[in-house]
Motif scaffolding. Structure first.
Motif, mmCIF file in Angstrom:
data_model
loop_
_atom_site.group_PDB
_atom_site.id
_atom_site.type_symbol
_atom_site.label_atom_id
_atom_site.label_comp_id
_atom_site.label_asym_id
_atom_site.label_seq_id
_atom_site.Cartn_x
_atom_site.Cartn_y
_atom_site.Cartn_z
ATOM 1 N N UNK A 158 41.377 10.792 83.668
ATOM 2 C CA UNK A 158 41.594 12.174 84.065
ATOM 3 C C UNK A 158 43.069 12.480 84.219
ATOM 4 N N UNK A 159 43.909 11.602 83.685
ATOM 5 C CA UNK A 159 45.347 11.828 83.766
ATOM 6 C C UNK A 159 45.920 11.876 82.364
ATOM 7 N N UNK A 160 47.088 12.490 82.254
ATOM 8 C CA UNK A 160 47.809 12.438 80.986
ATOM 9 C C UNK A 160 48.696 11.210 81.035
ATOM 10 N N UNK A 161 48.311 10.120 80.342
ATOM 11 C CA UNK A 161 49.091 8.893 80.456
ATOM 12 C C UNK A 161 50.466 9.049 79.814
ATOM 13 N N UNK A 162 51.442 8.387 80.397
ATOM 14 C CA UNK A 162 52.802 8.418 79.855
ATOM 15 C C UNK A 162 53.371 7.017 79.920
ATOM 16 N N UNK A 163 54.341 6.738 79.061
ATOM 17 C CA UNK A 163 54.931 5.405 79.020
ATOM 18 C C UNK A 163 55.666 5.105 80.317
ATOM 19 N N UNK A 164 55.667 3.841 80.715
ATOM 20 C CA UNK A 164 56.343 3.457 81.953
ATOM 21 C C UNK A 164 57.850 3.385 81.748
ATOM 22 N N UNK A 165 58.565 3.199 82.883
ATOM 23 C CA UNK A 165 60.024 3.209 82.839
ATOM 24 C C UNK A 165 60.608 1.941 82.215
ATOM 25 N N UNK A 166 61.932 1.984 82.036
ATOM 26 C CA UNK A 166 62.622 0.882 81.351
ATOM 27 C C UNK A 166 62.491 -0.440 82.100
ATOM 28 N N UNK B 177 38.506 -5.791 75.607
ATOM 29 C CA UNK B 177 39.410 -5.076 76.498
ATOM 30 C C UNK B 177 40.411 -4.250 75.697
ATOM 31 N N UNK B 178 40.980 -4.841 74.645
ATOM 32 C CA UNK B 178 42.007 -4.119 73.892
ATOM 33 C C UNK B 178 41.430 -2.887 73.213
ATOM 34 N N UNK B 179 40.234 -3.020 72.599
ATOM 35 C CA UNK B 179 39.638 -1.844 71.945
ATOM 36 C C UNK B 179 39.344 -0.753 72.965
ATOM 37 N N UNK B 180 38.791 -1.146 74.111
ATOM 38 C CA UNK B 180 38.438 -0.138 75.105
ATOM 39 C C UNK B 180 39.676 0.526 75.687
ATOM 40 N N UNK B 181 40.763 -0.233 75.771
ATOM 41 C CA UNK B 181 41.966 0.350 76.368
ATOM 42 C C UNK B 181 42.696 1.241 75.364
ATOM 43 N N UNK B 182 42.878 0.726 74.147
ATOM 44 C CA UNK B 182 43.816 1.379 73.239
ATOM 45 C C UNK B 182 43.155 2.237 72.173
ATOM 46 N N UNK C 85 36.916 1.112 81.469
ATOM 47 C CA UNK C 85 36.072 2.241 81.067
ATOM 48 C C UNK C 85 36.762 3.568 81.354
ATOM 49 N N UNK C 86 37.807 3.547 82.187
ATOM 50 C CA UNK C 86 38.541 4.784 82.467
ATOM 51 C C UNK C 86 39.764 4.935 81.568
ATOM 52 N N UNK C 87 39.996 3.989 80.665
ATOM 53 C CA UNK C 87 41.203 4.069 79.844
ATOM 54 C C UNK C 87 40.839 4.627 78.471
ATOM 55 N N UNK C 88 41.276 3.968 77.422
ATOM 56 C CA UNK C 88 40.916 4.447 76.087
ATOM 57 C C UNK C 88 42.005 5.282 75.451
ATOM 58 N N UNK C 89 42.303 4.970 74.192
ATOM 59 C CA UNK C 89 43.251 5.785 73.433
ATOM 60 C C UNK C 89 44.667 5.729 73.931
ATOM 61 N N UNK C 90 45.041 4.651 74.594
ATOM 62 C CA UNK C 90 46.376 4.610 75.170
ATOM 63 C C UNK C 90 47.430 4.123 74.175
ATOM 64 N N UNK C 91 47.031 3.740 72.964
ATOM 65 C CA UNK C 91 47.988 3.179 72.016
ATOM 66 C C UNK C 91 49.087 4.176 71.688
ATOM 67 N N UNK C 92 48.711 5.438 71.519
ATOM 68 C CA UNK C 92 49.708 6.435 71.146
ATOM 69 C C UNK C 92 50.569 6.837 72.338
ATOM 70 N N UNK C 93 49.932 6.951 73.511
ATOM 71 C CA UNK C 93 50.693 7.405 74.676
ATOM 72 C C UNK C 93 51.679 6.348 75.161
ATOM 73 N N UNK C 94 51.317 5.093 75.038
ATOM 74 C CA UNK C 94 52.160 4.031 75.577
ATOM 75 C C UNK C 94 52.434 2.993 74.496
ATOM 76 N N UNK C 95 53.272 3.313 73.519
ATOM 77 C CA UNK C 95 53.436 2.412 72.370
ATOM 78 C C UNK C 95 54.011 1.047 72.732
ATOM 79 N N UNK C 96 54.980 1.023 73.648
ATOM 80 C CA UNK C 96 55.607 -0.265 73.972
ATOM 81 C C UNK C 96 54.664 -1.160 74.757
ATOM 82 N N UNK C 97 54.007 -0.564 75.740
ATOM 83 C CA UNK C 97 53.003 -1.331 76.467
ATOM 84 C C UNK C 97 51.939 -1.827 75.501
ATOM 85 N N UNK C 98 51.578 -0.971 74.550
ATOM 86 C CA UNK C 98 50.546 -1.318 73.579
ATOM 87 C C UNK C 98 50.903 -2.589 72.806
ATOM 88 N N UNK C 99 52.070 -2.587 72.152
ATOM 89 C CA UNK C 99 52.327 -3.750 71.291
ATOM 90 C C UNK C 99 52.604 -5.018 72.081
#
Lengths: 103, 708
Positions: free
Chosen positions: B456-464, B444-449, B370-384
């Motif tokens: 309350x954070x600006x999500x960013x993709x994780x490291x290599x 879960x996937x819809x709610x996350x992505x 419930x605290x996530x949402x819309x992360x598909x664009x911010x974290x594309x690799x994690x997303x797919x």
């Protein structure tokens, strides 16, 4: 010859020597008393040689007596040397003064 | 091929070596010990890959067994310490080292800056070693050792953040719940091997137990009692209901640990042991039915619980419980290959999902979807990668999860065809649970992505270092399914890889002999020719004689494929309706009245356990134990101590001080007194001495004279 006379003489001499050793205070006289006892023994040796083995050509008793006379002379020499040293250290020849060996 | 298999022990020992070295020198190294863990796992992984290749291309192979005798106890039997390498071992070695290798790499980035970074890596390596020790062991005692080490390591890692009370409690809960099952395991091992004592010097040897069981040399009592007890161990370790309660709480540990526990090293132990002892399991209908029923209950009701969870890791935890239910149920319906295959593919996509969840949690600093949402664009690799994992978990066609899960359903169908009702249960309940699985993963996937970012954070993709393991595992989550699919009908495939020669040769499923009423459609020829989706070990009931195991060719099974597709689409459609536009005002899964209440209360297992097990044990048993310890035993000990002290004191005062010291002192004092008196004699007066001498002589002479 009866051995009684010489044996009585030897007994007398020995007893006089014992008395002298025990009773005299003067160290020289103590030495003298020791000589008396030795001579009493000499008399005894000669007496019994003649009484028991009169035919023994080796005369062992007399030989012993001669040895004892020699040894006694040496003993007197040593004894008098001790007495001299004692006199030199203590200015006395009284045997009662020589009590270093007491407790 | 043999030389490489002989070195399987190296795969096992390297992580142990790494754990020891990290503990000893880790803090001085530039990478704080992580490089040691990664390097050793890399070597282990390469070796496991070689072993897997050898066993795969030459499959089915005769098991390679190497053992040293080690009998600390003597007593007429030999305790072996050794390795047993066959297809099943190779599969597990590959799975464990792959997942563990990925988790090691991932943790280097994920755990960066942790206070106990070095300790964490040492524990990871030790955990891997424990599981590998269990997997390669050629005898049950060694397996128990590995099993217990796995339990210990899980306890240490679940309670890794031990500053928090709830994390300590989670560790304790996991340890004690699994320990309860371990008692069953140990009893089961003893029962099974007790039946072997009269036959061999090495009663714990797994191969010999399997052979004896397949040859019908073990009595029914031994098989039923032994396997049910061992299954109790599996129930607790592999999170089957009702002993699954520790698994969701185990999410208290760091996310890489969750990945390791759920994919490779902990919960798979139970299923592995059942697969390893499958020839024994296959001896008793009662045992197989029990296993199947536990599995069916777990796969359905465990999955339902995931519907109402908000914590992403808990959703995944309940999905693990559900998938483990599938594996256990498959064992119970004779789907040995299906079970191991699902274990294998599930390891990859569940590790992927957990590591992906870790990446998401890192980005938004919250476990809750419930605290996530819309992360598909911010974290594309994690997303797919996460989507690939979810599809595999949901059994979307052409992913690994599809082939392995449907293999289990087919196994159920075949078992039903052989005349066992548990087979139908697995088939239909499994299908229903697949719908549930798809729904909660889609939720879960819809709610996350999808939707708007609610964190309350600006999500960013994780490291290599985090993304690389995700991508590797995503590829494996799809590719591993093609080891046993209709696309690769020719052998060798996964089925011949893990084939058990014992089951091939001997008469299996002896209890299935009189199931002659099985319909002809499912007879041996019928099954293989009937267009099975991916038939692994085909079990066929003939009119007379024991049931035989046949090697089938994976083929398409259109009716099942159609049902799976319809259920999948329906579930995704429903989830899209509810969650496609972000978090709804009222979550539909939380608005189902009593049903929701039951799910939120987790069927009351936790309450029940707390009220009727934890509280009585804590308040009554522990208090009684404490009383008996503190008052009774301590009283006796203190009394003995006090009595000893008194005796010693008395002895000292009376015996030592008075008797011994007194006699010695008395001797000394009397000597002093007498010497004081007697020294007067030594006057130093020589003439007195002479006088006494003479007197004494005279007395003596007179005495002699008188005596004459």
């Amino acid at each position: 010859m009866s051995p009684v006379g010489p044996l009585l003489l030897a007994t007398f001499l020995f007893c006089a020597g014992v008395y002298g050793v025990i009773a005299r205070r003067n160290a020289v006289l103590v030495l003298l008393s020791v000589e008396l006892m030795l001579n009493a023994v000499n008399i005894n040796l000669v007496t019994f040689q003649n009484l028991l083995f009169p035919d023994d050509p080796a005369v062992t008793g007399q030989m012993f007596a001669l040895f004892i006379i020699g040894v006694a002379a040496a003993e007197v020499g040593v004894g008098l040397a001790i007495v001299f040293n004692m006199f030199r250290n203590r200015a006395s020849v009284d045997v009662d003064d020589a009590d270093l060996m007491r407790w | 091929m043999e030389p490489l298999l002989d070195y399987a022990w190296v795969v096992v020992v390297l992580p142990l070596l790494s754990a020891v070295l990290i503990t000893a020198f880790g803090k001085q190294l530039p990478g704080k010990g992580s490089e040691l863990g990664i390097a050793s796992l890399a070597i282990s992984w390469l070796l496991a890959l070689g072993i897997a290749w050898e066993t795969f291309v030459n499959s089915p192979i005769e098991p390679v067994e190497r053992a040293i005798d080690w009998s600390p106890l003597g007593g007429g039997f030999i305790f072996e310490l050794g390795i047993l390498v066959d297809g099943l071992t190779a599969v597990m070695l590959l799975l464990v080292t792959t997942v563990s290798f990925m988790v090691h790499i991932y943790s280097r980035e994920y755990m960066r800056g942790e206070v106990r970074f070095t300790y964490f890596f040492a524990m990871l390596s030790l955990f891997t070693f424990s599981m590998l020790l269990l997997v390669v062991s050629n005898n049950l005692l060694q397996a128990v050792i590995g099993w217990e080490l796995v339990g210990l390591c899980s306890y240490l890692l679940i309670g890794f953040y031990w500053e928090g009370k709830s994390n300590q409690d989670a560790g304790n809960k996991a340890f004690m719940t699994t320990k309860f099952g371990d008692v069953g395991l140990i009893v089961g091992v003893i029962v099974l091997s007790a039946g072997m004592f009269s036959m061999t010097d090495t009663p714990f040897n797994i191969l010999q137990i399997n052979e004896a069981a397949a040859a019908g040399q073990l009595s029914t009592t031994t098989v039923v009692l032994g396997m049910l007890m061992i299954f109790l161990g599996c129930v607790s370790k592999s999170g089957q209901m009702p002993l699954h309660v520790w698994l969701p709480d185990a999410m208290a540990g760091p996310t890489p640990v969750s990945a390791l526990i759920h994919a490779a090293t902990m919960v798979t132990a139970g299923v592995f042991l059942l697969a390893r002892l499958f020839p024994v399991v296959a001896q008793s209908q009662a045992v197989m039915a029990t296993i199947a029923i536990f599995g069916v209950i777990t796969l359905f009701f465990g999955g339902l619980l995931a519907l109402v969870q908000d914590d992403l890791k808990k959703i995944l935890a309940y999905s693990t419980i559900s998938q483990l239910g599938y594996m256990v149920a498959a064992i119970g319906v004779g789907g040995y290959t299906a079970s191991v295959f699902h274990l294998f593919t599930h390891g990859f996509f569940k590790a992927l999902l957990f590591l992906g969840a870790g990446s998401l949690i890192h980005a938004v600093h919250s476990n809750n979807i419930s605290d996530m949402g819309g992360l598909a664009r911010a974290m594309p690799h994690t997303f797919w990668t996460f989507i690939v994992g979810s599809l595999a978990l949901a059994g979307f066609p052409l992913t690994a999860g599809f082939f392995s899960k449907d293999e289990i359903l087919i196994a159920g169908d075949l078992w039903a065809g052989a005349g066992f009702v548990t087979g139908s249960l697995v088939y239909w309940v499994g299908l229903a649970a697949a719908f549930v699985t798809t729904f909660y993963m889609a939720r879960a996937c819809f709610l996350i992505f999808a939707g708007e970012n609610r964190s309350h954070h600006a999500p960013h993709e994780s490291g290599k270092l985090i993304l690389a393991p995700l991508m590797v595992l995503a590829v494996l989550s799809v590719a591993s399914g093609y080891l046993l699919s209709p696309f690769s009908p020719e052998q060798p495939n996964f089925e011949t890889w893990t084939a058990t020669p014992i089951l091939d040769e001997e008469a299996s499923y002896p209890f299935a002999q009189e199931s002659g009423e099985a319909d002809a459609e499912h007879s041996a020829v019928g099954v293989v020719g009937d267009g099975v989706l991916a038939s692994g070990t085909v079990m066929a009931a003939e009119k007379e004689g024991p049931v035989k195991v046949l090697h089938g060719v994976p083929t398409w099974h259109p009716d099942l494929l159609a049902m799976v597709l319809v259920l999948f689409s329906l579930a995704v459609f429903l989830a899209y309706r509810f969650y496609g536009k972000g978090l709804p005002e009222r979550d539909p899964t939380l608005s189902m009245g009593r049903f929701t209440d039951v799910l939120v209360a987790k069927y009351g297992f936790d309450d029940f356990g707390y009220r009727y097990i934890v509280v009585p044990v804590r308040d009554r048993l522990s208090a009684a134990a404490s009383y008996s310890s503190n008052v009774l035993i301590d009283g006796v000990v203190a009394g003995v101590g006090r009595a000893t002290k008194n005796a010693a004191t008395t002895t000292y005062r009376v015996v030592d001080q008075q008797v011994i010291d007194g006699s010695i002192n008395g001797a000394a004092f009397s000597a002093a007194w007498w010497s004081e008196k007697l020294k007067r004699i030594q006057s130093g007066d020589v003439q007195r001495y002479a006088g006494v001498l003479v007197a004494g002589t005279i007395v003596l002479v007179l005495a002699f004279a008188a005596a004459r």
